[in-house]
Every structure is written in structure tokens, then in C-alpha cells.
Motif scaffolding. Structure first.
Motif, PDB file in Angstrom:
ATOM      1  N   LEU A 172      45.093  34.132  40.746  1.00 27.27           N
ATOM      2  CA  LEU A 172      46.123  35.158  40.902  1.00 27.27           C
ATOM      3  C   LEU A 172      45.780  36.390  40.067  1.00 27.27           C
ATOM      4  CD1 LEU A 172      49.464  33.129  40.791  1.00 27.27           C
ATOM      5  CD2 LEU A 172      48.647  34.525  42.681  1.00 27.27           C
ATOM      6  N   ALA A 173      45.315  36.148  38.847  1.00 23.89           N
ATOM      7  CA  ALA A 173      44.962  37.262  37.969  1.00 23.89           C
ATOM      8  C   ALA A 173      43.820  38.087  38.570  1.00 23.89           C
ATOM      9  CB  ALA A 173      44.573  36.735  36.599  1.00 23.89           C
ATOM     10  N   LEU A 174      42.860  37.413  39.198  1.00 24.51           N
ATOM     11  CA  LEU A 174      41.743  38.112  39.829  1.00 24.51           C
ATOM     12  C   LEU A 174      42.215  38.898  41.045  1.00 24.51           C
ATOM     13  CD1 LEU A 174      38.709  38.672  40.136  1.00 24.51           C
ATOM     14  CD2 LEU A 174      38.537  36.532  41.437  1.00 24.51           C
ATOM     15  N   ARG A 175      43.062  38.272  41.849  1.00 26.11           N
ATOM     16  CA  ARG A 175      43.538  38.932  43.067  1.00 26.11           C
ATOM     17  C   ARG A 175      44.374  40.162  42.769  1.00 26.11           C
ATOM     18  NH1 ARG A 175      46.817  34.557  46.221  1.00 26.11           N
ATOM     19  NH2 ARG A 175      47.489  36.424  47.325  1.00 26.11           N
ATOM     20  N   HIS A 176      45.202  40.066  41.706  1.00 27.14           N
ATOM     21  CA  HIS A 176      46.163  41.134  41.446  1.00 27.14           C
ATOM     22  C   HIS A 176      45.802  41.959  40.211  1.00 27.14           C
ATOM     23  CE1 HIS A 176      48.906  39.742  44.603  1.00 27.14           C
ATOM     24  NE2 HIS A 176      48.523  38.524  44.241  1.00 27.14           N
ATOM     25  N   LEU A 177      44.620  41.716  39.661  1.00 28.89           N
ATOM     26  CA  LEU A 177      44.070  42.545  38.597  1.00 28.89           C
ATOM     27  C   LEU A 177      44.969  42.616  37.363  1.00 28.89           C
ATOM     28  CD1 LEU A 177      42.625  45.467  40.752  1.00 28.89           C
ATOM     29  CD2 LEU A 177      41.497  43.368  40.021  1.00 28.89           C
ATOM     30  N   PHE A 178      45.285  41.441  36.795  1.00 27.21           N
ATOM     31  CA  PHE A 178      45.993  41.417  35.520  1.00 27.21           C
ATOM     32  C   PHE A 178      45.359  40.359  34.625  1.00 27.21           C
ATOM     33  CE2 PHE A 178      48.388  38.295  38.088  1.00 27.21           C
ATOM     34  CZ  PHE A 178      48.472  37.218  37.205  1.00 27.21           C
ATOM     35  N   THR A 179      45.632  40.428  33.361  1.00 25.51           N
ATOM     36  CA  THR A 179      45.196  39.411  32.408  1.00 25.51           C
ATOM     37  C   THR A 179      46.397  38.940  31.609  1.00 25.51           C
ATOM     38  OG1 THR A 179      44.669  41.102  30.735  1.00 25.51           O
ATOM     39  CG2 THR A 179      42.865  40.377  32.178  1.00 25.51           C
ATOM     40  N   ILE A 180      46.383  37.678  31.210  1.00 27.37           N
ATOM     41  CA  ILE A 180      47.451  37.134  30.373  1.00 27.37           C
ATOM     42  C   ILE A 180      47.155  37.523  28.932  1.00 27.37           C
ATOM     43  CG2 ILE A 180      48.600  35.058  29.548  1.00 27.37           C
ATOM     44  CD1 ILE A 180      49.207  35.661  32.447  1.00 27.37           C
ATOM     45  N   PRO A 181      48.050  38.247  28.276  1.00 26.31           N
ATOM     46  CA  PRO A 181      47.792  38.674  26.889  1.00 26.31           C
ATOM     47  C   PRO A 181      47.952  37.504  25.918  1.00 26.31           C
ATOM     48  CG  PRO A 181      49.989  39.329  27.586  1.00 26.31           C
ATOM     49  CD  PRO A 181      49.331  38.736  28.799  1.00 26.31           C
ATOM     50  N   THR A 202      34.631  41.741  42.828  1.00 23.72           N
ATOM     51  CA  THR A 202      36.053  41.776  42.473  1.00 23.72           C
ATOM     52  C   THR A 202      36.815  42.756  43.357  1.00 23.72           C
ATOM     53  OG1 THR A 202      35.571  41.190  40.178  1.00 23.72           O
ATOM     54  CG2 THR A 202      37.687  42.241  40.612  1.00 23.72           C
ATOM     55  N   ARG A 203      36.238  43.935  43.574  1.00 26.50           N
ATOM     56  CA  ARG A 203      36.905  44.929  44.413  1.00 26.50           C
ATOM     57  C   ARG A 203      37.004  44.458  45.870  1.00 26.50           C
ATOM     58  NH1 ARG A 203      37.084  50.991  43.318  1.00 26.50           N
ATOM     59  NH2 ARG A 203      37.371  51.093  41.064  1.00 26.50           N
ATOM     60  N   LEU A 204      35.941  43.834  46.352  1.00 26.47           N
ATOM     61  CA  LEU A 204      35.972  43.327  47.723  1.00 26.47           C
ATOM     62  C   LEU A 204      37.038  42.257  47.871  1.00 26.47           C
ATOM     63  CD1 LEU A 204      34.880  43.048  50.607  1.00 26.47           C
ATOM     64  CD2 LEU A 204      33.151  41.465  49.700  1.00 26.47           C
ATOM     65  N   PHE A 205      37.097  41.351  46.909  1.00 28.43           N
ATOM     66  CA  PHE A 205      38.084  40.269  46.955  1.00 28.43           C
ATOM     67  C   PHE A 205      39.502  40.835  46.944  1.00 28.43           C
ATOM     68  CE2 PHE A 205      40.629  36.917  44.869  1.00 28.43           C
ATOM     69  CZ  PHE A 205      40.373  35.864  45.730  1.00 28.43           C
ATOM     70  N   TRP A 206      39.753  41.790  46.039  1.00 32.02           N
ATOM     71  CA  TRP A 206      41.087  42.390  45.947  1.00 32.02           C
ATOM     72  C   TRP A 206      41.464  43.079  47.248  1.00 32.02           C
ATOM     73  CZ3 TRP A 206      43.616  47.039  46.288  1.00 32.02           C
ATOM     74  CH2 TRP A 206      44.880  47.119  45.698  1.00 32.02           C
ATOM     75  N   ALA A 207      40.535  43.864  47.785  1.00 36.30           N
ATOM     76  CA  ALA A 207      40.826  44.610  49.019  1.00 36.30           C
ATOM     77  C   ALA A 207      41.060  43.664  50.189  1.00 36.30           C
ATOM     78  CB  ALA A 207      39.670  45.562  49.326  1.00 36.30           C
ATOM     79  N   ALA A 208      40.259  42.593  50.288  1.00 30.87           N
ATOM     80  CA  ALA A 208      40.430  41.642  51.377  1.00 30.87           C
ATOM     81  C   ALA A 208      41.773  40.923  51.272  1.00 30.87           C
ATOM     82  CB  ALA A 208      39.281  40.638  51.374  1.00 30.87           C
ATOM     83  N   CYS A 209      42.169  40.578  50.055  1.00 23.92           N
ATOM     84  CA  CYS A 209      43.476  39.938  49.867  1.00 23.92           C
ATOM     85  C   CYS A 209      44.596  40.855  50.341  1.00 23.92           C
ATOM     86  CB  CYS A 209      43.682  39.580  48.394  1.00 23.92           C
ATOM     87  SG  CYS A 209      42.751  38.142  47.821  1.00 23.92           S
ATOM     88  N   ARG A 210      44.529  42.116  49.947  1.00 22.88           N
ATOM     89  CA  ARG A 210      45.568  43.060  50.372  1.00 22.88           C
ATOM     90  C   ARG A 210      45.584  43.188  51.899  1.00 22.88           C
ATOM     91  NH1 ARG A 210      45.284  42.371  45.905  1.00 22.88           N
ATOM     92  NH2 ARG A 210      46.595  40.673  46.669  1.00 22.88           N
TER      93      ARG A 210
END
Length: 310
Positions: free
Chosen positions: A115-124, A250-258
Motif C-alpha cells: 500500500l505504501a508503494l502504491r500510494h507513495l507514503f512511508t510510516i513514520p 515505482t512510477r510505472l507501478f503507481w501509474a498502473a494502479c491509478r
């Protein structure tokens, strides 16, 4: 009451008072992780929606308090309590609990990483509580104007969420399955602010009207990333074309998910693959990444949210 239970109750009270000093509202819990005090309305002929207005104890998370005198009163009324619950959604922290389960047969930690990879966040860095089964409770602080509902498996298989109306079993609690404890190096940390991208996943989407505007608000996608509206698929292609070495996959994965989430994945996949080839990925890498995005964004069946504990 056995000596061991009395000792567990004394420790639970001490931990509960310590949590209250940090601004966390607490209630006593039994070994089953349920509120230790029975509802004063359990014999009423008709169900009641009383949330403590009657002045008596036994309203579950609605009894939660940071007042030491009141906490001692709650534990005195429940001498069998061996743990304590921390109410979520209340000021000052507006606590959100991310429960990574180990009993569901899924790798909840891996699901959260995806989920963090798909939506570009990290758990602090934040408080992490280890459960007797080896699971993890991640504590996050939410904004005061946002209500995060409770859910089970909605975010991803094996991940439960505790928000408003729910509670987390506090570290130092002893249940019938064992002891809850803080992960090394996290006990002193305050609950970290929930990443905005994760917060969007935790809150229900607003109801949309039949004739909604074609453009989303500016903050509906991560800062610096393209709008994922189905009519703007070319923005996703350009997003991949702008990738530098080290961020191409990472960018390809994010864009494909969207794209798949917005129902244009099948149509846009060839263009995304071509863009990935243009920036240096191999055909095999590009197709594998797009296929992974398609699997992860398949139709989701979300159960209704409910109050509860973790």
C-alpha cells in the motif's frame, strides 16, 4: 482473586495511569480484551443508546478518561481487570490504530508495504505495540477535523483499523493469550502524524453527485503527481516518461494502479508499457509491473465499518 490476577490488575492500573499522563484516555479490560465492566443497562427490557449519560459505569469506550481519580474508580469497580484499553479518535492525539494481524494467514506487514508503494507514503517513527500472537499495532495521530472509522480488512487483508469509537489494547496489558508490549525503541515516542496519503485511504470517500465536476480538487492525488481521473490517462503516461533511473519501476507501478482503479487500466496498459520501455525498463519488467498493479487493484469488497478493539 488469585495473587497473580491481583498483581496483573495492579500493573494494568499503573500502565493505564501512565498512559493517561500522555493524554490517552483509558478503560479497564478483562483477559478477553473486552471492557471489564458490564453495561448497567444489560437487564433493560429494551436496548438503550446510553453512552454514559446516566452517570453509571460500564459504557465501554465511552467511559474512557484521562482523570486519575476516575481511572482508579473504574479499576476499583473491576478488580478482575488485567489490562486497559486506549480510546481512539479522542483529543489531543486523535489516535488511529493500524492492526497488522498474524492470525489471518496473510502477511499484513507486506500488504502495508505494498500500500505504501502504491500510494507513495512511508510510516513514520512512532509507537508500535507487539501483540501476544506476534502482530503489530501501529499508533498514528489523526487531524482533529477528520473522523476515521473502524474497519476490518477494508484497507487490505489482515489489516484492521481502529478509529473513532474503537480502542487499542494498551502495552502492559495481560490477556488470556499473553502480554502486550511496546516494540524496542518506540515506547518513548509520541504517536506520529498519519501520512496524508494513508489518511485518505482510511476515511470514506465523499458522496458524489450524478453530475460531478470533471476535475478533482488539487489535493486529491499526492503532491507532484498526476491526476488519476479516467479522462486524463495521458497524465499517467507522462508521469512514467518523466521517471529517472531508480524510480522507473515505482512510477510505472503507481501509474498502473491509478489507471486500473479508475477503470482505464486495460486501455492504458500498452501506452504505459511503451513509456516504461522508453525510460529504460525491459519489456518483461514493464509487463510484470503492470500485471502486479492489475492484481492488486482488483475489485474490492468492503465490509461495513464497526466499533471494536485491537
Amino acid at each position: 482473586m488469585a495473587t497473580t490476577d491481583r498483581h496483573a490488575t495492579t500493573l494494568a492500573l499503573a500502565h493505564a495511569l501512565s498512559a493517561a499522563e500522555r493524554g490517552l484516555a483509558v478503560i479497564p479490560l478483562s483477559r478477553t480484551k473486552l471492557p471489564a465492566l458490564r453495561s448497567p443497562h444489560h437487564e433493560d427490557p429494551r436496548p438503550t443508546l446510553c453512552h454514559g449519560g446516566c452517570g453509571r459505569l460500564g459504557h465501554g469506550v465511552h467511559d474512557a478518561t484521562t482523570d486519575p481519580r476516575r481511572i482508579r474508580e473504574l479499576f476499583a469497580a473491576a478488580p478482575w481487570a488485567t489490562g486497559y484499553g486506549i480510546a481512539c479518535g479522542l483529543p489531543p492525539h486523535h489516535l488511529i490504530g493500524i492492526d497488522l494481524d498474524t492470525k489471518s494467514g496473510t502477511d499484513a506487514s507486506a500488504a502495508l508495504r505494498e500500500l505504501a508503494l502504491r500510494h507513495l507514503f512511508t510510516i513514520p517513527d512512532t509507537v508500535v505495540v507487539i501483540t501476544p500472537s506476534g502482530g503489530r499495532h501501529i499508533w498514528l495521530a489523526g487531524p482533529p477535523d477528520t473522523v476515521v472509522p473502524n474497519s476490518a480488512g477494508r484497507l487490505a487483508p489482515g489489516i484492521d483499523v481502529r478509529g473513532a469509537g474503537g480502542y487499542l489494547v494498551g502495552p502492559g496489558s495481560r490477556t488470556e493469550h499473553g502480554l502486550y508490549s511496546t516494540a524496542p525503541g518506540t515506547a518513548h515516542l509520541p504517536p506520529a502524524h498519519c501520512p496524508p496519503a494513508l489518511l485518505r485511504l482510511l476515511t470514506p470517500p465523499p458522496r458524489t453527485h450524478q453530475h460531478a465536476p470533471a476535475h478533482r480538487p488539487a489535493d486529491s492525488s499526492p503532491a507532484g503527481h498526476p491526476d488519476a481521473d479516467p479522462q486524463r490517462g495521458q497524465g499517467l503516461v507522462q508521469f512514467v516518461l518523466a521517471a529517472h533511473e531508480g524510480q522507473r519501476n515505482t512510477r510505472l507501478f503507481w501509474a498502473a494502479c491509478r489507471a486500473y482503479e479508475n477503470g482505464i487500466g486495460e486501455t492504458l496498459a500498452p501506452q504505459l508499457a511503451d513509456a516504461a520501455l522508453h525510460v529504460g525498463l525491459t519489456e518483461r519488467e514493464a509487463l510484470s509491473t503492470i500485471a502486479s498493479a492489475a492484481r492488486l487493484t482488483g475489485p474490492a469488497h468492503e465490509p461495513p465499518s464497526y466499533g471494536g478493539h485491537a
